[in-house]
Design a protein around this motif. Structure first.
Motif, short mmCIF file in Angstrom:
data_model
loop_
_atom_site.label_atom_id
_atom_site.label_comp_id
_atom_site.label_asym_id
_atom_site.label_seq_id
_atom_site.Cartn_x
_atom_site.Cartn_y
_atom_site.Cartn_z
N PHE A 175 -4.92 -1.48 18.07
CA PHE A 175 -4.26 -1.54 16.76
C PHE A 175 -5.30 -1.32 15.66
N LYS A 176 -4.95 -0.55 14.62
CA LYS A 176 -5.85 -0.28 13.50
C LYS A 176 -5.11 -0.57 12.20
N GLU A 177 -5.83 -1.10 11.23
CA GLU A 177 -5.23 -1.23 9.89
C GLU A 177 -6.28 -0.92 8.84
N THR A 178 -5.81 -0.33 7.73
CA THR A 178 -6.67 0.05 6.62
C THR A 178 -6.08 -0.51 5.34
N PHE A 179 -6.92 -1.16 4.55
CA PHE A 179 -6.51 -1.73 3.27
C PHE A 179 -7.24 -0.94 2.18
N PHE A 180 -6.47 -0.27 1.31
CA PHE A 180 -7.06 0.53 0.24
C PHE A 180 -7.13 -0.30 -1.04
N PRO A 181 -8.08 0.02 -1.93
CA PRO A 181 -8.23 -0.75 -3.17
C PRO A 181 -6.98 -0.78 -4.04
N ASP A 182 -6.11 0.27 -3.94
CA ASP A 182 -4.90 0.30 -4.76
C ASP A 182 -3.78 -0.58 -4.19
N GLY A 183 -4.03 -1.25 -3.07
CA GLY A 183 -3.02 -2.14 -2.48
C GLY A 183 -2.25 -1.51 -1.33
N THR A 184 -2.46 -0.22 -1.08
CA THR A 184 -1.79 0.45 0.04
C THR A 184 -2.38 -0.06 1.36
N VAL A 185 -1.51 -0.30 2.34
CA VAL A 185 -1.94 -0.76 3.67
C VAL A 185 -1.38 0.22 4.71
N VAL A 186 -2.25 0.68 5.61
CA VAL A 186 -1.83 1.58 6.70
C VAL A 186 -2.11 0.86 8.01
N LYS A 187 -1.06 0.75 8.86
CA LYS A 187 -1.20 0.12 10.17
C LYS A 187 -0.84 1.15 11.23
N VAL A 188 -1.71 1.29 12.23
CA VAL A 188 -1.46 2.26 13.30
C VAL A 188 -1.46 1.52 14.63
N GLU A 189 -0.33 1.64 15.34
CA GLU A 189 -0.20 1.00 16.65
C GLU A 189 -0.98 1.80 17.69
N LYS A 190 -1.22 1.20 18.82
CA LYS A 190 -1.94 1.85 19.93
C LYS A 190 -1.25 3.15 20.34
N ASN A 191 0.10 3.18 20.30
CA ASN A 191 0.86 4.36 20.71
C ASN A 191 0.90 5.45 19.64
N GLY A 192 0.26 5.21 18.47
CA GLY A 192 0.21 6.21 17.41
C GLY A 192 1.23 5.99 16.30
N ASP A 193 2.21 5.09 16.50
CA ASP A 193 3.17 4.79 15.43
C ASP A 193 2.40 4.27 14.22
N LYS A 194 2.81 4.73 13.04
CA LYS A 194 2.09 4.37 11.82
C LYS A 194 3.06 3.78 10.79
N ILE A 195 2.62 2.71 10.15
CA ILE A 195 3.38 2.11 9.05
C ILE A 195 2.48 2.13 7.82
N VAL A 196 3.01 2.70 6.73
CA VAL A 196 2.27 2.74 5.47
C VAL A 196 3.07 1.93 4.45
N VAL A 197 2.44 0.88 3.90
CA VAL A 197 3.09 0.08 2.87
C VAL A 197 2.36 0.38 1.57
N PHE A 198 3.10 0.98 0.61
CA PHE A 198 2.51 1.36 -0.67
C PHE A 198 2.58 0.21 -1.66
N SER A 199 1.68 0.23 -2.64
CA SER A 199 1.64 -0.85 -3.63
C SER A 199 2.90 -0.88 -4.50
N ASN A 200 3.67 0.23 -4.55
CA ASN A 200 4.90 0.27 -5.35
C ASN A 200 6.11 -0.28 -4.59
N GLY A 201 5.85 -0.80 -3.36
CA GLY A 201 6.95 -1.39 -2.58
C GLY A 201 7.58 -0.45 -1.57
N GLN A 202 7.26 0.85 -1.65
CA GLN A 202 7.80 1.79 -0.67
C GLN A 202 7.07 1.62 0.65
N LYS A 203 7.78 2.00 1.73
CA LYS A 203 7.21 1.86 3.06
C LYS A 203 7.54 3.11 3.86
#
Length: 201
Positions: A124-152
């Protein structure tokens, strides 16, 4: 001047031993022990014998601290590597990037712009950007991006989906089909060519 004189007397050599291999060992009046090797490397042991500093001929410096953590400075790379007794290892680079390697296999990189990436031993990988965006990548490659504006956004092998704060969900499937479910209950589906095949209000 008084301070310099006191320092000189504290650093006076109490005992000096010269070995055949060129090594010189000095015991200072303040209790420190300094060994100088023929290649220029110096090893200093504190008076209480709890700290050792080795200054290598190439400019590298290794310190063994009282808590048994080891700090190693690589002169050429201008990088500091600290190994703690609990297994944590920290690397500090000259560009202010910091890497942490945890005993459980987790790795964390803090970039100069304050972006933080974490890699877990399970893939599992996750990245936290200074603007509040968070990117999570599962082992199988599925990716979730949560933007600071509330979009996902959710990216999988089958689809890409964007979820909006108002409840609207847009999905694009791998075959090109698009589906939009609005918060009002309206559903619109387009085929792979962009033709509307369903628009239910």
């Amino acid at each position: 001047v008084l301070h310099q004189e006191r320092r000189k007397s504290e650093e006076e050599v109490q005992e000096k031993i010269e070995y055949r291999d060129g090594k010189v060992e000095e015991v200072l009046t303040d209790g420190r022990r300094i060994t100088t090797f023929r290649n220029g490397t110096k090893k200093e042991i504190s008076a209480d014998k709890r700290m050792t500093t080795i200054s290598f001929f190439n400019g590298d410096v290794k310190k063994i601290m009282p808590d048994q953590s080891v700090i190693y400075y690589y002169a050429d790379a201008q990088t500091i590597h600290t190994a703690y007794p609990d297994g944590l290892e920290v690397l500090q680079f000259p560009n202010n990037q910091i890497e942490k390697h945890y005993p459980d296999g987790t790795q964390e990189i803090v970039f100069p712009d304050h972006t933080v990436k974490r890699f877990y031993s399970d893939g599992f990988k996750e990245t936290f950007f200074p603007d509040g965006t968070v990117v999570k990548v599962e082992k199988n490659g599925d990716k979730i991006v949560v933007f600071s504006n509330g979009q996902k956004e959710v990216h999988t092998a089958q689809f890409k989906r964007r979820e909006y704060p108002d409840g609207t969900v847009k999905t694009v499937y791998c075959n090109g089909r698009q589906e939009t479910k609005y918060s009002t209950g309206r559903v619109r589906i387009k085929d792979e060519e962009g033709n509307i095949i369903l628009d239910k209000k």
